[in-house]
Every structure is written in C-alpha cells, then in structure tokens.
Design an enzyme around this catalytic site. Structure first.
Site, short mmCIF file in Angstrom:
data_model
loop_
_atom_site.label_atom_id
_atom_site.label_comp_id
_atom_site.label_asym_id
_atom_site.label_seq_id
_atom_site.Cartn_x
_atom_site.Cartn_y
_atom_site.Cartn_z
N LYS A 83 43.22 56.41 41.41
CA LYS A 83 44.64 56.31 41.70
C LYS A 83 45.24 57.71 41.78
O LYS A 83 44.88 58.61 41.01
CB LYS A 83 45.31 55.50 40.59
CG LYS A 83 46.78 55.17 40.81
CD LYS A 83 47.27 54.23 39.72
CE LYS A 83 48.75 53.89 39.88
NZ LYS A 83 49.18 52.89 38.87
N SER A 156 51.87 49.01 40.94
CA SER A 156 51.63 50.43 41.22
C SER A 156 50.20 50.78 41.56
O SER A 156 49.96 51.68 42.35
CB SER A 156 52.16 51.31 40.08
OG SER A 156 51.24 51.52 39.06
N SER A 180 50.15 46.98 35.78
CA SER A 180 49.72 47.56 37.05
C SER A 180 48.22 47.73 37.23
O SER A 180 47.79 48.20 38.28
CB SER A 180 50.42 48.90 37.27
OG SER A 180 51.80 48.71 37.39
#
Length: 468
Positions: A83, A156, A180
């Site tokens: 991420k 997210s 998330s």
C-alpha cells in the site's frame, strides 16, 4: 514465460514451492507479472506506482541466491506489492495525497524492509484513499473492483484488494484503522489479517490514527497470510509501541484444525442491520466449522454503540495530529472528505478525549469478559453486503449508515484485537461476501489455523474474477 490465469491466481505459498524447487524463475515470473499489470491494470487502477527496475533487480538477486541453495523463507522470489502509505526509499510514497506525490522517504519502512530482507520482490505501490481515510483525493486514481467495476472495492486499502484479487501480485500489505484491511478483503474475495495492535511495526507508514492503525497482509488464503505475517510481525526498536512478544511460526501449526475449539456467536449483536447475504456467509462458516469439530457457543456481546460513536472523534483527533504539518495550512491541497474529517478535531475537548479513553478501556474489558469460555468469535465483516460505490457515497452523507457499516470492524480497532477475514459467500449478483474470526490479543496463530481449516473444506477463496 507466459503468465496463465491459473498461474496468476495461484496462492503465494504454491508459487513459493515452485520457485524453491527450481520449476519457476523469479526473474521470468516478475517479468510476466509486470506484463500482466501493463495489460490489465489500465482498467482497474490498482497500482499508484510500479517499480519495475528495483523489482527486476530483486528478482535477479533472489534467483541467484536460490540457485546457490540460499533460501530466505516462503516469500523468497515471490512478487508482492505494498500500500502506498508504506515508505520506500527508492520510490515516492504519496499515501493517496496529491500534496505528497513527490515525497521521498529517507529509508524503507519496517514492513517493507522486512519483506525485502525475506527476499520478496516489491512490484510497486498500491492506490488508496486520501490519507487512508474514507474518500479519494480528486486528483488521485480510484481503484476499481475486478469482480464488478460498479461494486465498492473496499475503503482505503482498495488498491491492495483489487491488485491481489486480479492476479496482479501474489499478496499485498494493507492498513486498517476502522476496517481497511477487512472491507477490501471481503469486497474482493480475499483473506486478510488485521493483527493485534502493536504486533506489526508502524514505523515508516503514514499515520491516520496512531492508536488505531494496523498493517497486515491481504492474500488469497489463510496459509498465505500466515506466511506474510510471519515475516512482518515482531518488535521493532524504531517503533517503541510494537510488542516484544516472540513471533511464533504461523505456518508450523496451521494444519492443527479446529476440533475442540469453542467459537462464539453473538446473535443479538449480528441481527440488527445485517443483510441476508452477510447472515448467509455466517451460516456457511458456522456449518463448516461445526463439521470440522468446533463447538458453537452463543454469547452476549457488549453494547458497542458508544464505542463506535467514540471512534470518529478519537480518530479525527489522532489524524489531525498526524496532519498538523500540512493541515489546515495547506487545506486547498486536501480533498473534501478528509478535510471535513480533520475539522471534527477542533470541536473535541480534552475532557471529551479523557471520557473516550476511559470508555474504550471499559469496553475492552467487557469484550474480554464476554469472550471468557470461547476461543474465537465469528462475526460479519459488515452488515451491508456488496455495496456499490454509489451506495457508499450516499451512505457517507448519513452518519448512522456509515456507523452501521463500521459496527463489526472499528470495535476491534478500539480493543486492539486481531481478526482474520475469510471469503464465505456471494451476493445474488456475484459480489464476494466475507466473515471475520476474532481472537484474543496475540492469537494470530489460532486465527490462521482456523481460517486454513475453513478453507480446507470450502472453495470461496479459490474463486477469482473474470477480467476483460
């Protein structure tokens, strides 16, 4: 090599075994994965930034080491992605924010450093919401769900969910402050672990809510998640809040099964506002776990309404601290959703925070007491199954709906407990639905074991989207 659909959707641990047996070249595999990303991701936007040069260099090193008999573990030579809130010294880290697009971290974050030390190949940085909150910055790309482009890809860590589900990496790192890791895992048919708070170092990751944030793996199976967690977990001197407890070999006991385990169900907590597909997934998991020898025990879960309401001002204040260098001084560079969330902090008093802190501690104790006599708790990921992006945008305008969405997720950010998300069904239009198993603090090994047992008798985790 040509990356067939079967190979692209293989489990991380299956690919690892082939690499270590010499049947698959890390370099050829990485080249093929980069080609697949180039061919498929234009329609999904799961990657914010590819890192082909460093990925190929890492693959060449892994190939040479494995050829010499040096094997660093189950991630060695396997293409993964992280991420884009995880620092990488060799590529910018934007955290979904236009104002950070050029930010170069001074070093790799701890999770990235540990993945690289384990021989993993980092393909690139995955797209995400702005600052890891709920909305996307208007100048950043929005990842799409590979199962259905109209469907919500999860919040997210949506890029992590989309890329892993679409066969554009063999596993990814997500973060979870209120759901998330769990939301995109459920939405994309993946297995994700939100670890115990402090089990995985947060050093070198952009912060949303410091006492709520967790980094964890998003993968295709519980076995894969165990392999990744075993690499990234453990104490880190750069993060003094990380836990000093020894890290077990999560893979070693993964075949232990669930016979004799007592698994809790909280029917009254689950019933309100939980739709039919979510309850059907719970029933699927219940039936499979009972058939495997577990005993189901009904419990009364503490009233979570107040702690759920407390999550919002607490997270807003913690986020305001994380953004104090740029907000409100650079408000114009922020998207509306994150800016409005940060504004909440101005109205939260010191007395408010103290009351929240005390209620949070009390809730944690109540949950621990409710779980006396059980080993794990089975709950939905969310009450609303397979929502569209439009559903979520509409819900964002009505706080009670958003609160209901977070009901089964943010409670465990407030307690710090670990959970594993498992695919366990689909909606009538084919969108994945997940369930959660929740453990006591530092019970990740048991979660991996139970998740693997469930996946040994079901095939939800082996179903994949059909890409154009």
């Amino acid at each position: 090599m040509t990356l067939t659909g079967e190979m692209a959707f293989a489990e991380l641990t299956e690919v690892s075994a082939q690499i270590q047996a010499g049947a698959v070249s890390p370099v050829a595999l990485t080249e093929a994965m980069l080609e697949r990303i180039a061919a498929k991701d234009g329609a999904l936007h799961s990657y914010e930034r590819l890192m082909p040069e460093s990925a190929l260099a890492e693959a060449a090193l892994a190939e040479a080491e494995i050829a010499r008999g040096v094997v660093r573990g189950p991630l060695h030579g396997v293409p993964l992605a992280v991420k884009d809130l995880c620092w990488t010294a060799d590529a910018p880290t934007a955290a979904g924010m236009a104002l950070h697009r050029a930010f170069m971290a001074p070093e790799d974050g701890t999770v990235v450093a540990r993945l690289r030390a384990a021989g993993a190949i980092i393909l690139g940085k995955l797209a995400m919401t702005e600052g890891a909150y709920a909305g996307y910055h208007p100048h950043m790309t929005v990842p799409l769900n590979p199962w259905d482009v109209e469907a919500w890809p999860g919040t997210s860590s949506s890029g992590s969910g989309a890329a892993t589900a679409a066969g554009l990496c063999y596993g990814s790192i997500g973060s979870d402050t209120g759901g998330s890791i769990r939301f995109p895992s459920a939405a994309n048919g993946l297995t994700g672990i939100k670890p115990t708070w402090g089990r995985v170092s947060r050093y070198g990751a952009f912060e949303l809510g410091g006492t709520l944030d967790n980094l964890g793996p998003m993968t295709r199976s519980a076995r894969d998640a165990a392999a990744m967690l075993g690499v990234i977990a453990g104490y880190d001197a750069k993060d003094p809040t990380s836990l000093r407890a020894a890290v077990p070999d999560y893979l070693a006991g993964i075949d232990g099964g669930v016979a004799g385990l007592r698994i809790g169900l909280a029917p009254r907590w689950m019933a309100e506002g939980t739709d039919a597909p979510a309850m059907a997934a719970i029933e699927e998991a219940r039936r499979a776990l009972v058939d495997l020898g577990a005993t189901m025990v009904e419990i009364d879960f503490p009233d979570s309404q107040q702690v759920l309401q407390d999550w919002f001002p607490l997270c807003a204040v913690e986020a305001a601290v994380a953004h104090e260098a740029t907000f409100p001084s650079r408000r114009a560079d922020y998207g509306v959703i994150l800016a409005q969330f940060l504004d909440i902090a101005a109205d939260v008093t010191a007395a408010d925070l103290q009351k929240i802190a005390l209620r949070r501690l009390a809730f944690r104790g109540e949950v621990e007491a409710a779980m006396d006599g059980i080993d794990l708790l089975l709950v939905p990921v969310q009450g609303m199954s397979g929502p569209t992006m439009a559903d979520i945008l509409t819900a964002a305008e009505a706080d009670p709906v958003i609160a209901d969405l977070l009901r089964f997720s943010s409670a465990f950010n407030m307690t710090g407990q670990p959970t594993i998300t498992l695919p366990a069904g689909v909606t009538s239009n084919g969108r994945p639905v997940g369930v959660q198993l929740v453990g006591r603090h530092l019970d990740e090994a048991l979660l991996c074991r139970a998740g693997h047992a469930f996946q040994s008798v079901t095939d939800w985790h082996k179903r994949h989207p059909r890409l154009q």
